[in-house]
Design a protein around this motif. Structure first.
Motif, mmCIF file in Angstrom:
data_model
loop_
_atom_site.group_PDB
_atom_site.id
_atom_site.type_symbol
_atom_site.label_atom_id
_atom_site.label_comp_id
_atom_site.label_asym_id
_atom_site.label_seq_id
_atom_site.Cartn_x
_atom_site.Cartn_y
_atom_site.Cartn_z
ATOM 1 N N ALA A 1 -16.606 -32.485 9.384
ATOM 2 C CA ALA A 1 -16.936 -32.961 10.730
ATOM 3 C C ALA A 1 -16.200 -32.115 11.762
ATOM 4 O O ALA A 1 -15.007 -31.841 11.614
ATOM 5 C CB ALA A 1 -16.557 -34.434 10.871
ATOM 6 N N PRO A 2 -16.872 -31.698 12.822
ATOM 7 C CA PRO A 2 -16.277 -30.733 13.751
ATOM 8 C C PRO A 2 -15.420 -31.321 14.856
ATOM 9 O O PRO A 2 -14.594 -30.625 15.430
ATOM 10 C CB PRO A 2 -17.508 -30.052 14.348
ATOM 11 C CG PRO A 2 -18.552 -31.124 14.348
ATOM 12 C CD PRO A 2 -18.300 -31.927 13.092
ATOM 13 N N ALA A 3 -15.649 -32.596 15.204
ATOM 14 C CA ALA A 3 -15.068 -33.158 16.435
ATOM 15 C C ALA A 3 -15.487 -32.259 17.612
ATOM 16 O O ALA A 3 -16.571 -31.667 17.577
ATOM 17 C CB ALA A 3 -13.560 -33.308 16.317
ATOM 18 N N SER A 4 -14.623 -32.115 18.600
ATOM 19 C CA SER A 4 -15.063 -31.481 19.848
ATOM 20 C C SER A 4 -15.198 -29.968 19.803
ATOM 21 O O SER A 4 -15.639 -29.372 20.788
ATOM 22 C CB SER A 4 -14.116 -31.865 20.995
ATOM 23 O OG SER A 4 -14.375 -33.187 21.418
ATOM 24 N N VAL A 5 -14.848 -29.313 18.683
ATOM 25 C CA VAL A 5 -15.109 -27.872 18.648
ATOM 26 C C VAL A 5 -16.609 -27.597 18.625
ATOM 27 O O VAL A 5 -17.039 -26.470 18.889
ATOM 28 C CB VAL A 5 -14.405 -27.184 17.452
ATOM 29 C CG1 VAL A 5 -12.901 -27.286 17.585
ATOM 30 C CG2 VAL A 5 -14.896 -27.716 16.122
#
Length: 419
Positions: free
Chosen positions: A120-124
């Motif tokens: 999961a990337p989150a905000s990147v």
């Protein structure tokens, strides 16, 4: 019929609560003393407001849904131990599931772990959002009127208020500098809606040759199937460097968001400054940016880029327990400190240009057609006289056959009559 357990609340009160949350977020960003009660529509809405109407609550990770810049590690956690970065030291080992550091010019990778693991990337993911949407939102001064759904998005926000106008430039600054999910949602709407924005992100991922990135939203909030890899983040970092407009934004350390008007109370609120959450530019030797991220589920993510002595290196980290920023900086510092860098592998940072399609043959001109016909030997069947003769022969043969059959039938009838 099963009754809903959701507490009823007047629409005006619910709207006031959201407006208070948006304005309180702006107050937190500005460090101002704007009280949320001033933003609420009525005293009754204050009682029914969610905890997000408190500036102090907005500043805490728990109240900012799952998204914050990066939480402090608890005393019971194993902290990331600073790595040696001197020449000849072993490569740092971030406390994370995947990481990579490499050269953004050659594509050489110096050290990595689980480079192709989808996480999961989150905000990147907002880096891909920016690259995809800037292609269609190419007028920085274009105006966008915020809507309720922008304010209602979870997580870190810059404090957009519905029925107030913002420029595309302001929204890009808010999304990339402050990791604002309301700004990311607004940019998706401005690009044609959330579904269309994801389609544009998918197309950009394919264009860049990303093999492990699947976008599901513009913000990076946790969503089933939304993943990326640290390999892909290096490719995205390279694409960011090639976009002067976006790089100017990520290299901005402070920016002023506009004031506006509370659509419920008609009160005006002042503009306020926002800061760069990544804290790479101006704080790291040769730092160029890029992006941080965090959710409880995806943990910490970070992409950092620096340039020294004509060399540009990037570090990417996914699913980190803590100290994500420092771990990324250590990867960069270690790489720049080595006189003999190991090269694990080389990745293609820019997609190969597709083969140019063969041009469609042009339709022949009248003169070309006539010339070609003149050069070709005439077919025996192509002469008009031959065709007419053939048709006459067919007709004649048919007439002979009809006459023969008719005479045979007359003789048969005469024989039958004589009997």
């Amino acid at each position: 019929m099963k009754q809903s357990t959701r507490p009823t609340q007047p629409r005006r009160a619910r709207l006031g609560a959201r407006l208070g949350a948006g304005l309180a977020a702006a107050a937190v960003a500005a460090g101002s003393a704007l009280a949320p009660s001033a933003a609420l529509a009525s005293p009754s809405s204050l009682a029914s407001a969610t905890p997000l109407t408190s500036p102090s609550a907005l500043a805490s990770p728990s109240a900012a849904a799952d998204v914050v810049a990066e939480p402090e590690a608890s005393p019971t956690e194993t902290l990331y131990e600073r790595a040696r970065i001197d020449d000849g030291a072993p490569a740092p080992q971030p406390k994370a599931s995947a990481w990579v550091v490499g050269d953004l010019d050659s594509g050489e990778v110096f050290t990595s772990q689980e480079m192709d693991r989808q996480l999961a990337p989150a905000s990147v993911i907002k880096l891909l959002t920016a690259l995809a949407l800037v292609d269609v939102l190419d007028d920085p001064e274009q105006k966008y009127e915020a809507v309720f759904d922008d304010m209602a998005v979870d997580g870190t926000k810059v404090g957009l208020v519905q029925k107030n106008e913002y420029t595309i430039d302001q929204l890009f600054h808010a999304m990339l500098m402050s990791s604002a999910n309301d700004a990311a949602h607004a940019l998706g709407n401005a690009a044609g809606g959330q579904d269309r924005a994801v389609e544009l992100m998918e197309a950009k991922a394919e264009e860049l040759g990303l093999t492990g990135t699947v976008p599901k939203n513009t913000s990076g909030l946790d969503a089933d199937g939304q993943v990326t890899t640290v390999r892909d983040q290096l490719i995205i970092a390279r694409a960011m460097l090639d976009n002067d407009y976006l790089m100017k934004i990520v290299q901005t350390t402070e920016y002023r968001m506009p004031g506006g008007v509370n659509p419920e109370t008609k009160e005006k609120f002042k503009g306020y400054p926002i800061q760069d959450h990544t804290k790479i530019v101006g704080r790291v030797d040769g730092g160029l940016g890029l992006k941080n991220g965090y959710t409880v589920k995806s943990k910490g993510s970070f992409v950092a880029v620096a340039e020294r002595d004509g060399k540009t290196y990037a570090a990417a980290i996914l699913h980190s327990d803590n100290s994500t920023r420092q771990a990324a900086i250590d990867l960069l510092d270690w790489s720049f400190a080595q006189s003999d860098l190991p090269v694990q592998t080389t990745i293609e940072l820019t997609p190969e240009p597709s083969a140019e399609p063969s041009p469609e043959p042009a339709a022949p001109t009248h003169e070309e057609t006539a010339a070609a016909e003149a050069q070709e030997p005439a077919s025996p069947l192509s002469s008009p006289l031959v065709l007419i003769a053939a048709a006459a022969a067919v007709l004649a043969a048919g007439g002979i056959t009809f006459t023969t059959l008719r005479r045979h039938d007359e003789r048969r009838r005469a024989t039958a009559a004589s009997e």
